[in-house]
Design a protein around this motif. Structure first.
Motif, mmCIF file in Angstrom:
data_model
loop_
_atom_site.group_PDB
_atom_site.id
_atom_site.type_symbol
_atom_site.label_atom_id
_atom_site.label_comp_id
_atom_site.label_asym_id
_atom_site.label_seq_id
_atom_site.Cartn_x
_atom_site.Cartn_y
_atom_site.Cartn_z
ATOM 1 N N ASN B 267 0.837 -1.204 0.000
ATOM 2 C CA ASN B 267 0.000 0.000 0.000
ATOM 3 C C ASN B 267 0.874 1.257 0.000
ATOM 4 O O ASN B 267 0.631 2.206 -0.741
ATOM 5 C CB ASN B 267 -0.903 0.011 1.235
ATOM 6 C CG ASN B 267 -2.237 -0.660 0.974
ATOM 7 O OD1 ASN B 267 -3.100 -0.119 0.305
ATOM 8 N ND2 ASN B 267 -2.397 -1.853 1.498
ATOM 9 N N HIS B 268 1.874 1.229 0.847
ATOM 10 C CA HIS B 268 2.765 2.394 0.951
ATOM 11 C C HIS B 268 3.414 2.688 -0.387
ATOM 12 O O HIS B 268 3.444 3.836 -0.842
ATOM 13 C CB HIS B 268 3.835 2.118 2.014
ATOM 14 C CG HIS B 268 4.943 3.129 2.020
ATOM 15 N ND1 HIS B 268 4.971 4.189 2.895
ATOM 16 C CD2 HIS B 268 6.061 3.241 1.257
ATOM 17 C CE1 HIS B 268 6.047 4.906 2.665
ATOM 18 N NE2 HIS B 268 6.737 4.365 1.689
ATOM 19 N N TYR B 277 -2.936 5.546 -9.770
ATOM 20 C CA TYR B 277 -4.161 4.865 -9.367
ATOM 21 C C TYR B 277 -5.150 4.901 -10.524
ATOM 22 O O TYR B 277 -4.999 5.658 -11.475
ATOM 23 C CB TYR B 277 -4.835 5.537 -8.166
ATOM 24 C CG TYR B 277 -3.909 6.152 -7.192
ATOM 25 C CD1 TYR B 277 -3.825 7.537 -7.067
ATOM 26 C CD2 TYR B 277 -3.105 5.365 -6.374
ATOM 27 C CE1 TYR B 277 -2.966 8.104 -6.160
ATOM 28 C CE2 TYR B 277 -2.244 5.946 -5.465
ATOM 29 C CZ TYR B 277 -2.172 7.310 -5.373
ATOM 30 O OH TYR B 277 -1.315 7.881 -4.480
ATOM 31 N N LYS B 348 -3.860 7.243 3.286
ATOM 32 C CA LYS B 348 -2.510 7.443 2.744
ATOM 33 C C LYS B 348 -1.560 7.949 3.832
ATOM 34 O O LYS B 348 -0.402 7.500 3.934
ATOM 35 C CB LYS B 348 -2.583 8.451 1.598
ATOM 36 C CG LYS B 348 -1.251 8.736 0.942
ATOM 37 C CD LYS B 348 -1.426 9.617 -0.289
ATOM 38 C CE LYS B 348 -0.045 10.079 -0.769
ATOM 39 N NZ LYS B 348 -0.106 10.908 -1.958
ATOM 40 N N MET B 351 -0.414 5.195 5.965
ATOM 41 C CA MET B 351 0.483 4.246 5.304
ATOM 42 C C MET B 351 1.907 4.774 5.183
ATOM 43 O O MET B 351 2.803 4.021 4.792
ATOM 44 C CB MET B 351 -0.034 3.922 3.895
ATOM 45 C CG MET B 351 -1.342 3.188 3.852
ATOM 46 S SD MET B 351 -1.168 1.532 4.537
ATOM 47 C CE MET B 351 -2.859 1.017 4.569
ATOM 48 N N ALA B 419 -6.353 -4.710 3.768
ATOM 49 C CA ALA B 419 -5.221 -4.063 3.097
ATOM 50 C C ALA B 419 -5.116 -4.559 1.665
ATOM 51 O O ALA B 419 -4.799 -3.807 0.740
ATOM 52 C CB ALA B 419 -3.925 -4.345 3.853
ATOM 53 N N LEU B 422 -7.673 -2.771 -0.383
ATOM 54 C CA LEU B 422 -7.255 -1.424 -0.751
ATOM 55 C C LEU B 422 -6.380 -1.456 -1.999
ATOM 56 O O LEU B 422 -6.520 -0.612 -2.897
ATOM 57 C CB LEU B 422 -6.479 -0.763 0.402
ATOM 58 C CG LEU B 422 -7.228 -0.564 1.718
ATOM 59 C CD1 LEU B 422 -6.302 0.120 2.725
ATOM 60 C CD2 LEU B 422 -8.461 0.290 1.511
ATOM 61 N N ILE B 423 -5.482 -2.422 -2.026
ATOM 62 C CA ILE B 423 -4.616 -2.555 -3.200
ATOM 63 C C ILE B 423 -5.457 -2.778 -4.444
ATOM 64 O O ILE B 423 -5.219 -2.182 -5.509
ATOM 65 C CB ILE B 423 -3.613 -3.712 -2.989
ATOM 66 C CG1 ILE B 423 -2.632 -3.351 -1.870
ATOM 67 C CG2 ILE B 423 -2.879 -4.040 -4.270
ATOM 68 C CD1 ILE B 423 -1.798 -4.511 -1.394
#
Lengths: 344, 894, 201
Positions: B267-268, B277, B348, B351, B419, B422-423
């Motif tokens: 994620n980071h 994105y 964000k 992360m 998580a 989210l990806i």
């Protein structure tokens, strides 16, 4: 008296063999310590052992006849009897190794002449017939008949000895693990063992085979040559080295013993007997090595065989008793021949 | 004397020498029925050897004996193929260790190695006895009955209604506590049970802690997998073990139990380094742009109450359903004096700390690998591309990241799954072709709530709070739990700790065996001993059966008649079955022993208890039942086909009504039609399979900022405060509420910092011979012969460096001990494992005095697991499947 | 017409469906499998992978087993299969010593599946053809071929990794696959000319 004791024991062992054979036929070969990875064991080893002896003796007899060596004629006749005994024992050993022994005659009807077992059967049968002919007295001591018989013996005996090396144990047919010296090795072992057996028997029958020590010595060297050659040829193959070295050491020590006997007491029957027995044991161990060396390693190469675990082979009581039984049968048959042919 | 042995025999040797022999002679099979002699027939079957349970088979009988089960050619979903488990189903039927007639215990002493001294009785006696025991419990308090189901018995349609008619809220499953994978898919895209990859189009797939098909031999998954790999799909397996699937792709070794850190690092990288994105998706189909107040709630419009988003062109905040010139995905904006970040910005910012370097300390995955994989994932996502299916234009995102139980099952496991979501959301691949699809009902299920976000469904819908609690599995405290037999156990052992106003008196086992399949078997045995009554609808003498008071033996899978709807696939998806609606039929083979069909047992029991007919009875509840997974698409009793609740029905009559009322029955099919064909199919257009179809464009928004978590957490906190009780079983309440944060973050598990000597983590996996214990697969001799020879089964697997470090060699007998239990096993050295891993496959042991000897051998992984609350994930109540362990040689006995 | 098979090692995931389907189809006794899957590791951590090699009988065209069989029990079927006539087999196991693929097994005894118990009804029916003391092996499911079906191991493979057909016919699918993907038999250098090929491995 002593002969009767021996014969009685031999008879009992033979009967024991029959009993165990029937039990094994009913229960199956599961009674042995064999498995799919280690398929040939004591029975086949005994078969090789006895047939090697039989073949070696027959070569001896044939040479004696060819070269008309009359001083060894008597020895040859004794040899023939024991050769017959060995053939019977070999047949019994092979029979006890079959999954379906009562179908054994199908080897004869199979007519697959590419198969070494068929040739085993043919050549050993011929050896047996030739022995019987010799023992029946039909074969004269000299002349054309004798020559033909002798040549036939040579062909049969040498042929049998060579079959496995040509066709089989080295798996040359499948193109791998060939052993260039195996033929010579098998022949040498056969002659060596056969001759030692004759010497042993001669000593037991109180004959005087004194000049045989020299022949045994020569044959020992004959045995050592292919072994040494094989070891040199496979020096770089680590996996094969260790066992062979032990065998060479054993045979070399035997050579030394024979030299000592020759020097020290060539006429001493006890020493001769001991020497012969040691040679027979050496041949037996060599056959054991022959059987084991191809079966203790996995058939498939690495990495496919990485997880294979072949447990060491240790024969069961069934196998030992049946093998002893075939020894007993060998002695029994020999005794019967002696009994039937009073000249011996 | 060396004796020839198969490895299977060698396994049994250890049993015979170690345990006292159970004095009984081998079962003498009855002679073949002379009437059936010479007969040969083939009938339709349905496999039941794994979770999927939908492979169509052909069952061949000769002389009345089942001689073959094989795939049925040309029938979906397996088209003639079948895995080893399905091929060996015959041995599940002709199993001499099955329970062959009803039995009642006469020995009051209970234990796994204690002979119950069974008395064989008639069915009437057994059912009367069971009904009597249950009646007593019901009169005292119907909630005192726990019904524990499991994969061993998935052919029942009456169990749920029975429980409701009985009046117990306590139906739980033995299978779920170690497989709590359902909540995130339910929250983010209204899905259940899991989300899988669309293998028809996917070009880049990252898989963690699960199986696409090959890892445990799920046939439909294997079919799709093979085609996808052949097509050139890239596969990345992040796993402590180089598995069957990793062999076909890239293996990223990871320390067990640390996937959350890996996923946070990904994620980071995506948010702070690559920063590419699917802008359109994030702005229009997620709540990422929603403005979040400093207290964590949505900033709402004062008039409409709708959440606000920021328009950077007009520089104003508007309700999300207004007209926007552009939508701000990131940033902090001051609205009415409050500094609000967008949801995406909130995530964000959190992360920022989770760099790949930070993650490396926890996971041992090199930072470069994390960065590369994230980059490749985005590159392959083809953001902005579209695909047309059946005339409808979908976004096309041929990538997916999917996780399952070996990631989710520990504290923080829910966060790990989220998580991963989210990806997926950041590349816009949720519920579109090529991407991440849930296995749920295909229809307008993902519709927006009044906040515009997709409605949470299935297990993302929290159970209501009540105090004192109703449920023995603490649904009030774990409102998003999957199944929790371990909590039911603790309710038995320590009811005060759970504030229960009643005691759990009885346990009914219906194909579920938590004693073997959960954790800490001795605790379960203690629990069973405390019960006043237990009944088992039993197949073989397993741990639950030997501790029960009465056994009601049931058919093996082959003998059970079954009519079932076809559920979406659990491992992966492709066009072979996309859009397929089907009813499948299993033609039962003649019954072998004195057993009954499970639903016949339920019917009889209900009748004896007086809860079969009438209002509130079993049939009444059955009428009202809707299929949990497939909702209205399932086999429900609809409209005119509802049952008359005042008369008794046979199972076939109920099936017939279900079929006639099926929404896809356009040809007036009946049960007879189903019997003739073995299956009835209806193909919906493929476009209707992707849930995007029902709410395209911006008509629904997936949660990116997970307010749903916060809402439930806050409410739970409130409820606890109101009743002045702490959360049961944990050191302090924040231990749980730290897991209800709307922003996924790093949390430690109970196994993250164990004492120094526990320097390894044990992992477990399903194998192609064993997906679950349906039909006692571990005891199936055909499978046993093969798994005994398999290099990676039935052993403790260690990386060679680790083994060398510990002075252990291949073949050494070792003890593997966690802080909760231990097991014994033999070492096998393997390069396929991360150095910090001790790998133990499948499910062996402990077995009982009277069980199949094969159930008594092998390393029992479940011994290492824990039922202590501090090891759970606070949201799902899932137990930790990677306990910290130490290993030592058996003789040393440290 | 010569029956042959090609196995796609990229598709094979080592599940052993083929092994169990073979057992189910042929009803081989406990411990006896006509088919096996060799599983092994390749490489060192962290680049280690599982690898699989499914092995039916190779049905060689120059079979060492047929050469050494003294009774002619092992023979070559006109369509290329190497078969055993169970009535002629004397159990000398020379064929097992000769076979470089370990395709053959000897029936040392007929054990039951559930060790220590009586034979199940399945075994009573399926194992009528098995005699203790003979050698058995894969026969490419000849009984299924005669019905126009494919061998059990081919049909059951969930990954559809196996293709079976006439390798003498250049147009058959199996021949095409062998040519296109450079299929090679296992241990081809031994010269036994197997009918089973492997590709992508």
């Amino acid at each position: 008296m002593w002969t009767w004791t021996v014969n009685l024991i031999a008879l009992l062992l033979s009967i024991l063999w029959v009993v165990m054979f029937l039990k094994q036929s009913q229960a199956g070969l599961i009674r042995t310590a064999l498995n799919d990875k280690f398929t040939w064991g004591l029975y086949v080893q005994a078969f090789f052992f006895f047939s090697a002896l039989a073949g070696g003796i027959l070569v001896f007899i044939s040479i004696v006849t060819l070269f008309e060596i009359d001083s060894l004629r008597k020895l040859a006749e004794i040899g023939s009897a024991v050769s017959l005994g060995c053939l019977v024992a070999a047949g019994m050993s092979l029979g006890s190794d079959l999954g379906k022994p009562f179908r054994g005659f199908k080897i004869a009807t199979g007519k697959n002449f590419a198969s070494p077992l068929t040739w085993d059967f043919i050549t050993l049968s011929i050896c047996g017939i030739l022995n019987l002919l010799f023992l029946s007295g039909i074969i004269p001591g000299r002349g054309a008949g004798a020559m033909i018989w002798a040549v036939l013996c040579l062909i049969a005996a040498l042929g049998f000895v060579m079959i496995h090396t040509l066709f089989f144990l080295s798996r040359v047919g499948a193109g791998f693990r060939s052993q260039p010296f195996l033929g010579l090795d098998t022949l040498a072992q056969s002659l060596w063992g056969g001759t030692a057996l004759i010497v042993l028997l001669a000593v037991v029958l109180k004959m005087e085979p004194f000049n045989m020590v020299r022949i045994l010595m020569i044959l020992t060297i004959f045995v050592l040559i292919p072994q040494a050659g094989s070891t040199i040829a496979t020096l770089t193959i680590k996996s094969r080295g260790a066992e062979y070295k032990k065998i060479i050491a054993m045979d070399a020590i035997l050579l030394l013993i024979l030299i000592l006997i020759q020097i020290g007491g060539p006429k001493n029957p006890v020493l001769l007997a001991i020497g012969s027995i040691l040679i027979l044991i050496a041949v037996f161990l060599e056959k054991s090595h022959l059987i084991r060396q191809y079966q203790t390693k996995p058939i498939l190469p690495l990495p496919y065989s990485r997880y294979e675990d072949i447990p060491p082979y240790s024969p069961t009581s069934y196998e030992w008793i049946m093998s002893l039984g075939s020894v007993g049968a060998c002695v029994l048959v020999t005794s019967i021949v002696f009994y039937l042919k009073p000249g011996l | 004397m060396a004796k020839k042995k198969m490895d299977y025999e060698a396994m049994l040797k250890s049993v015979q020498s170690g345990y006292q022999a159970f004095e009984s002679s081998p079962y003498k099979w009855q002679a073949v029925d002379p009437n059936a002699s010479g007969e040969k027939k083939v009938q339709f079957g349905l496999c039941r050897a794994c979770m999927q349970g939908d492979c169509a088979t052909l069952v061949t009988l000769e002389d009345g004996v089942v001689v073959r089960t094989e795939g049925r050619p040309d029938a979906p979903p397996n088209y003639g193929t079948l895995c080893p488990k399905g091929n060996s189903e015959i041995m599940g039927m002709y199993n001499p260790y099955r329970i062959k007639s009803p039995m009642i215990r006469t020995n009051p002493e209970k234990g796994l190695d204690v002979d119950p001294m069974w008395k064989e009785v008639t069915w009437d006696e057994a059912l009367d006895y069971a009904a009597e025991g249950l009646r007593k419990v019901r009169e005292k308090d119907p909630r005192g009955l726990v019904i524990c189901e499991g994969w061993g018995q998935r052919d029942t349609i009456l169990r749920g209604a029975f429980g409701h008619a009985f009046g117990t809220p306590n139906e739980t499953g033995s299978h779920g506590a170690l497989c709590t994978v359902h909540y995130p898919s339910g929250l983010v895209h209204s899905g259940y049970p899991v989300a899988v990859v669309d293998l028809e189009y996917c070009n880049y797939h990252i898989t963690l802690g699960r199986s696409l098909g090959p890892n445990f031999g799920a046939v439909p998954g294997m079919r799709k997998f093979a085609k996808a790999i052949e097509r050139g799909m890239k596969l990345v397996c992040v796993d402590p073990r180089s598995s069957y699937e990793a062999a076909k792709g890239e293996w990223v070794p990871i320390r067990p139990g640390t996937d959350l850190a890996f996923l946070l690092a990904m994620n980071h990288v995506m948010m702070h380094e690559i920063q590419i994105y699917d802008q359109w998706f994030m702005k229009n189909r997620t709540n990422g742009p929603y403005l979040i107040r400093p207290d964590g709630e949505y900033l709402r419009d004062s008039e409409t109450g709708k959440p606000l988003m920021w328009d950077p062109v007009e520089k104003t905040a508007k309700p999300y359903n207004a007209e926007f010139k552009d939508i701000a995905l990131e940033g902090t904006y001051t609205v009415e004096g409050a500094e609000c970040r967008t949801g995406f910005q909130t995530v964000k910012d959190r992360m920022k700390a989770y760099t790949p370097e930070w993650a490396e300390n926890i996971t041992t995955v090199p930072p470069a690998t994390v960065r590369r994989i994230a980059r490749e994932f985005i590159d392959h996502a083809r953001i902005g591309s579209t695909i047309e299916i059946d005339g409808f234009t979908f976004p096309f995102r041929p990538v997916s990241l999917n996780v399952e139980r070996n990631v989710t099952n520990r504290r923080g496991g829910t966060y790990a799954d989220l998580a991963g979501k989210l990806i997926n959301l950041m590349v816009g691949n949720i519920e579109v072709p090529g991407g991440c699809l849930s296995c749920s009902f295909r229809g307008p299920i993902m519709g927006p709530t009044e906040d515009g976000t997709s409605a949470p469904q299935y297990e993302a819908v929290p159970r209501p709070f009540k105090f004192p609690p109703e449920s023995a599995t603490l649904k009030e405290f774990y409102p998003h739990q999957h199944t929790a037999p371990h909590l039911a156990l603790k309710s038995i052992l320590n009811p005060e700790k759970h504030h229960l106003p009643y005691t759990v008196e009885a346990w009914m086992s219906v194909g579920g065996n938590p004693i073997r399949q959960n954790a800490q078997p001795e605790a379960y045995v203690a629990g069973f001993k405390k019960l006043s009554f237990s009944v088992a609808i039993a197949f073989h003498m397993d741990e639950c059966a030997i501790l029960s008071d009465v056994l009601l033996p049931e058919h093996s899978a082959l003998e059970r008649v079954r009519v079932t709807p076809f559920y979406p696939q659990h491992q992966s998806m492709d066009n072979e079955v996309c859009g397929l609606k089907m009813i499948q039929y299993r033609d039962p083979v003649p019954t072998l022993f004195n057993t009954k069909h499970v639903d016949e047992i339920f019917t009889e029991l209900a009748e004896k208890l007086g809860i079969l007919t009438g209002e509130g009875g079993l049939y009444d509840h059955l009428n009202r039942e809707i299929d949990w997974v497939d909702k209205t698409d399932g086999l429900n009793l609809n409209g005119e086909w509802k049952l008359d609740i005042n008369r008794k029905y046979t199972l076939e009559e109920i099936y017939d009504r279900q079929i006639r009322g099926w929404p896809y029955n356009k040809s007036n099919w009946t049960l007879e039609d189903l019997r003739q064909n073995g299956y009835l199919e209806y193909w919906r257009p493929r476009k209707e399979f992707y849930l995007y179809y029902y709410f395209p464009d911006n008509q629904t928004r997936h949660p990116f900022y997970l307010l749903g978590l916060k809402t439930v957490g806050d409410r739970l906190k409130e409820n606890l405060k109101q009743h002045q009780i702490p959360f049961p079983g944990v050191p302090h309440d924040d231990y749980i509420f730290d897991l209800y944060d709307p922003v996924v973050h790093w949390v430690e598990t109970s196994e993250t910092h164990p004492p120094k000597e526990y320097d390894l983590w044990a992992v477990n996996w399903k194998t192609p011979y064993y997906a679950n214990d349906a039909g006692n697969l571990t005891g199936n001799p055909w499978l046993a012969e093969i798994y005994a020879k398999d290099p990676w089964e039935a052993n403790v697997l260690l990386n060679p460096i680790t083994a060398a470090r510990k002075g252990l060699m291949e073949g050494d007998s070792v003890v593997v001990a966690s802080r909760y239990g231990e097991l014994e096993g033999r070492i096998r050295v393997s390069e396929l494992f991360h150095p910090d891993t001790a790998g133990i496959a499948g499910s062996y042991g402990p077995g009982t005095l009277q069980s199949n000897p094969l159930n008594r051998v092998g390393p029992c992984f479940n011994n290492l697991l824990s039922i202590d609350d501090h090891t759970f994930d606070g949201v799902s109540a899932g137990q930790d499947t990677a306990p910290a362990v130490k290993i030592y040689k058996k003789e040393a006995g440290k | 017409m010569r029956y042959g098979m090609v196995i796609d090692l990229q598709k094979c995931t080592g599940c052993n469906s083929c092994t169990v389907a073979c057992r189910a189809e042929q009803g081989t006794p406990a411990g006896v499998h006509f088919h096996k899957v060799i599983k092994y590791e390749f490489g060192k951590y962290p680049n280690a992978k599982m690898k699989f090699l499914p092995m039916p009988c190779m049905h060689c065209q120059d079979p060492p087993c047929q050469k050494v069989c003294p009774t002619g029990a092992t023979f070559i079927h006109p369509e290329g299969l190497v078969l055993i006539d169970e009535n002629k087999c004397i159990g000398c196991r020379a064929c097992m010593v000769a076979c470089p693929y370990e395709s053959r097994q000897f029936l040392w005894e007929i054990k039951t599946y559930f060790l220590g118990t009586h034979p199940t009804p399945y075994e009573k029916i399926k194992q009528r053809g098995f005699e203790k003391g003979t050698v058995v092996k894969c026969n490419f499911c000849l009984q299924r071929l005669e019905q126009g079906r494919l061998p059990a191991c081919v049909t059951t493979c969930p990954s559809e990794a196996r293709t079976f057909g006439d390798i003498d016919d250049p147009e058959s699918e199996v021949s095409r696959l062998i040519v296109r993907h450079r299929g090679m038999p296992f241990r081809a250098e031994l010269g036994t000319e197997p009918s089973v090929y492997y590709m992508k491995g």
